[in-house]
Scaffold this motif. Structure first.
Motif, PDB file in Angstrom:
ATOM      1  N   UNK A 172      -6.660  -5.786  -8.558  1.00 50.22           N
ATOM      2  CA  UNK A 172      -5.685  -7.494  -8.775  1.00 50.22           C
ATOM      3  C   UNK A 172      -5.523  -7.610  -6.828  1.00 50.22           C
ATOM      4  N   UNK A 173      -6.174  -8.506  -6.796  1.00 49.35           N
ATOM      5  CA  UNK A 173      -5.386  -8.759  -5.010  1.00 49.35           C
ATOM      6  C   UNK A 173      -3.925  -8.721  -4.555  1.00 49.35           C
ATOM      7  N   UNK A 174      -3.597  -8.074  -3.647  1.00 45.54           N
ATOM      8  CA  UNK A 174      -2.055  -8.600  -2.897  1.00 45.54           C
ATOM      9  C   UNK A 174      -1.542 -10.337  -3.603  1.00 45.54           C
ATOM     10  N   UNK A 175      -2.520 -10.803  -2.891  1.00 41.49           N
ATOM     11  CA  UNK A 175      -2.124 -12.302  -3.597  1.00 41.49           C
ATOM     12  C   UNK A 175      -2.080 -12.533  -4.719  1.00 41.49           C
ATOM     13  N   UNK A 176      -3.116 -12.209  -5.539  1.00 41.27           N
ATOM     14  CA  UNK A 176      -2.963 -12.262  -7.203  1.00 41.27           C
ATOM     15  C   UNK A 176      -1.714 -11.235  -7.819  1.00 41.27           C
ATOM     16  N   UNK A 177      -0.825 -10.075  -7.249  1.00 46.01           N
ATOM     17  CA  UNK A 177       0.007  -8.929  -7.955  1.00 46.01           C
ATOM     18  C   UNK A 177       1.101 -10.172  -7.583  1.00 46.01           C
ATOM     19  N   UNK A 178       1.286 -10.704  -6.528  1.00 46.13           N
ATOM     20  CA  UNK A 178       2.459 -11.926  -5.718  1.00 46.13           C
ATOM     21  C   UNK A 178       2.373 -12.772  -6.501  1.00 46.13           C
ATOM     22  N   UNK A 179       1.573 -13.955  -6.627  1.00 48.72           N
ATOM     23  CA  UNK A 179       1.400 -15.316  -7.536  1.00 48.72           C
ATOM     24  C   UNK A 179       2.907 -14.452  -9.022  1.00 48.72           C
ATOM     25  N   UNK A 180       2.092 -13.546  -9.428  1.00 47.76           N
ATOM     26  CA  UNK A 180       2.593 -13.357 -10.792  1.00 47.76           C
ATOM     27  C   UNK A 180       3.568 -12.285 -11.225  1.00 47.76           C
ATOM     28  N   UNK A 181       3.695 -11.659 -10.576  1.00 48.46           N
ATOM     29  CA  UNK A 181       4.801 -10.342  -9.820  1.00 48.46           C
ATOM     30  C   UNK A 181       6.337 -11.373 -11.256  1.00 48.46           C
ATOM     31  N   UNK A 182       6.754 -12.818 -10.481  1.00 47.44           N
ATOM     32  CA  UNK A 182       7.919 -13.189 -10.922  1.00 47.44           C
ATOM     33  C   UNK A 182       7.798 -13.292 -12.146  1.00 47.44           C
ATOM     34  N   UNK A 203       1.376  -1.645 -11.593  1.00 43.53           N
ATOM     35  CA  UNK A 203       2.353  -2.034 -11.418  1.00 43.53           C
ATOM     36  C   UNK A 203       2.982  -1.763 -10.694  1.00 43.53           C
ATOM     37  N   UNK A 204       3.029   0.020 -10.102  1.00 42.21           N
ATOM     38  CA  UNK A 204       4.132   0.037  -8.449  1.00 42.21           C
ATOM     39  C   UNK A 204       3.918  -0.351  -7.426  1.00 42.21           C
ATOM     40  N   UNK A 205       2.398  -1.560  -6.983  1.00 43.99           N
ATOM     41  CA  UNK A 205       2.097  -1.947  -6.510  1.00 43.99           C
ATOM     42  C   UNK A 205       3.640  -3.202  -6.790  1.00 43.99           C
ATOM     43  N   UNK A 206       3.223  -3.930  -6.949  1.00 42.08           N
ATOM     44  CA  UNK A 206       4.236  -4.772  -7.666  1.00 42.08           C
ATOM     45  C   UNK A 206       5.778  -4.868  -7.846  1.00 42.08           C
ATOM     46  N   UNK A 207       6.496  -4.284  -7.922  1.00 43.20           N
ATOM     47  CA  UNK A 207       7.674  -3.816  -8.449  1.00 43.20           C
ATOM     48  C   UNK A 207       8.244  -2.699  -7.608  1.00 43.20           C
ATOM     49  N   UNK A 208       6.817  -2.088  -6.534  1.00 41.92           N
ATOM     50  CA  UNK A 208       8.037  -1.154  -6.002  1.00 41.92           C
ATOM     51  C   UNK A 208       7.496  -1.393  -4.685  1.00 41.92           C
ATOM     52  N   UNK A 209       6.277  -2.388  -4.569  1.00 37.21           N
ATOM     53  CA  UNK A 209       5.585  -2.382  -3.051  1.00 37.21           C
ATOM     54  C   UNK A 209       5.117  -1.207  -2.867  1.00 37.21           C
ATOM     55  N   UNK A 210       4.520  -0.256  -3.593  1.00 39.05           N
ATOM     56  CA  UNK A 210       3.815   0.670  -3.076  1.00 39.05           C
ATOM     57  C   UNK A 210       2.812   1.066  -3.612  1.00 39.05           C
ATOM     58  N   UNK A 211       1.710   1.970  -3.829  1.00 39.20           N
ATOM     59  CA  UNK A 211       0.845   1.922  -4.365  1.00 39.20           C
ATOM     60  C   UNK A 211       0.307   3.947  -3.491  1.00 39.20           C
ATOM     61  N   UNK A 212      -0.530   4.477  -4.796  1.00 41.41           N
ATOM     62  CA  UNK A 212      -0.769   6.069  -4.152  1.00 41.41           C
ATOM     63  C   UNK A 212      -0.427   6.368  -5.515  1.00 41.41           C
ATOM     64  N   UNK A 213      -0.767   6.865  -6.775  1.00 49.88           N
ATOM     65  CA  UNK A 213      -0.092   7.964  -7.571  1.00 49.88           C
ATOM     66  C   UNK A 213      -0.098   9.119  -7.582  1.00 49.88           C
ATOM     67  N   UNK A 214       0.085   9.723  -7.004  1.00 49.16           N
ATOM     68  CA  UNK A 214      -0.389  11.365  -6.678  1.00 49.16           C
ATOM     69  C   UNK A 214       0.927  11.644  -5.948  1.00 49.16           C
TER      70      UNK A 214
END
Length: 262
Positions: A172-182, A203-214
């Motif tokens: 998903x793009x950042x815009x799509x995540x931001x749109x659906x996070x509410x 889910x980490x990007x949407x709710x924590x604003x971060x990514x990189x699972x390792x």
């Protein structure tokens, strides 16, 4: 001969009138000009292009704040059924048009563990169910190893970060995540779990604003006041067997935490 005289006589009279200045035909009957209605010709409007007012600009289409629209729709939902209906009615996410199925959740609502996954993949979209195909087989083994299930006793509740599969199985793009996070945050609030599992980068990007699972995995964080644990998703483990050891450690941490909160 009489007709000839009349012709020449008439012609002579006509020539005389032309010489006198007549230049148009005269009606057969006399016209009383004083009895006619006095109509003045309308004055001609002189149009000066330099003085003409420019046409009004076209009305602008109001811009919609799609994230705010999602926030308003999510906030208005009073229960999970209402949230599902609000997401189905939301028309600003283009993913909706291309996906086969809308996937809202799986498992048992109200379960103490809520697992938030990446967007549905192609297998999920075909089946209309979250965690289908090979990833679903591995997922069931993962949660089963610590005594959890999709249904029945010790069930979990699951929801994707987006309810539609992105075309070509892309992220998903950042815009799509931001749109659906509410909607996602409201989903957590209404489901009221004791623990949240962030199973994947989205889910980490949407709710924590971060990514990189390792970097994120294995560390408890908070999401809207609820303890949350980032964990590798099954799709990653299928192609990275070396990460299964870390995933097992994270599952054991989830099992221990669950005993503390229940």
């Amino acid at each position: 001969m009489e007709s000839a005289v009349d012709y020449w006589t008439s012609k002579a009279l006509l020539d005389w009138q032309v010489e006198m200045g007549a230049d148009e035909a005269i009606a057969d009957a006399p016209i009383d000009r004083y009895a006619l209605e006095d109509k003045k010709p309308a004055p001609k409007v002189q149009t000066d292009p330099a003085k003409m007012a420019p046409p009004p600009p076209p009305a602008e289409t109001p811009q919609i704040d799609v994230a705010q629209a999602a926030q308003d729709a999510a906030a208005a939902a009073s229960d999970l059924d209402g949230l599902r209906a609000a997401m189905l009615a939301y028309e600003h996410c283009d993913l909706k048009a291309a996906a086969r199925h809308f996937i809202f959740s799986d498992g048992v609502a109200g379960a103490p563990v809520m697992i938030l996954t990446d967007a549905p993949d192609r297998d999920d979209d075909r089946a209309g169910q979250l965690m289908s195909g090979p990833t679903g087989v591995l997922f069931d083994k993962m949660i089963g190893a610590i005594g959890l299930n999709r249904v029945g006793e010790n069930a979990v509740y699951m929801a994707p970060v987006l309810p539609w599969n992105p075309s070509q199985n892309r992220d998903p793009s950042a815009a799509e995540l931001a749109m659906m996070t509410p909607f996602l945050r409201r989903h957590i609030e209404l489901a009221a779990p004791k623990l949240v599992v962030l199973m994947g980068n989205a889910p980490c990007q949407a709710l924590l604003g971060r990514s990189g699972m390792t970097r994120l995995r294995g560390r408890w964080v908070e999401v809207d006041g609820v303890p949350a644990l980032p964990i590798f998703p099954p799709s990653f483990l299928l192609t990275n067997s070396a990460a299964k050891r870390d995933a097992w450690a994270d599952l054991l941490a989830l099992q221990a935490k669950l005993k503390d909160v229940t």
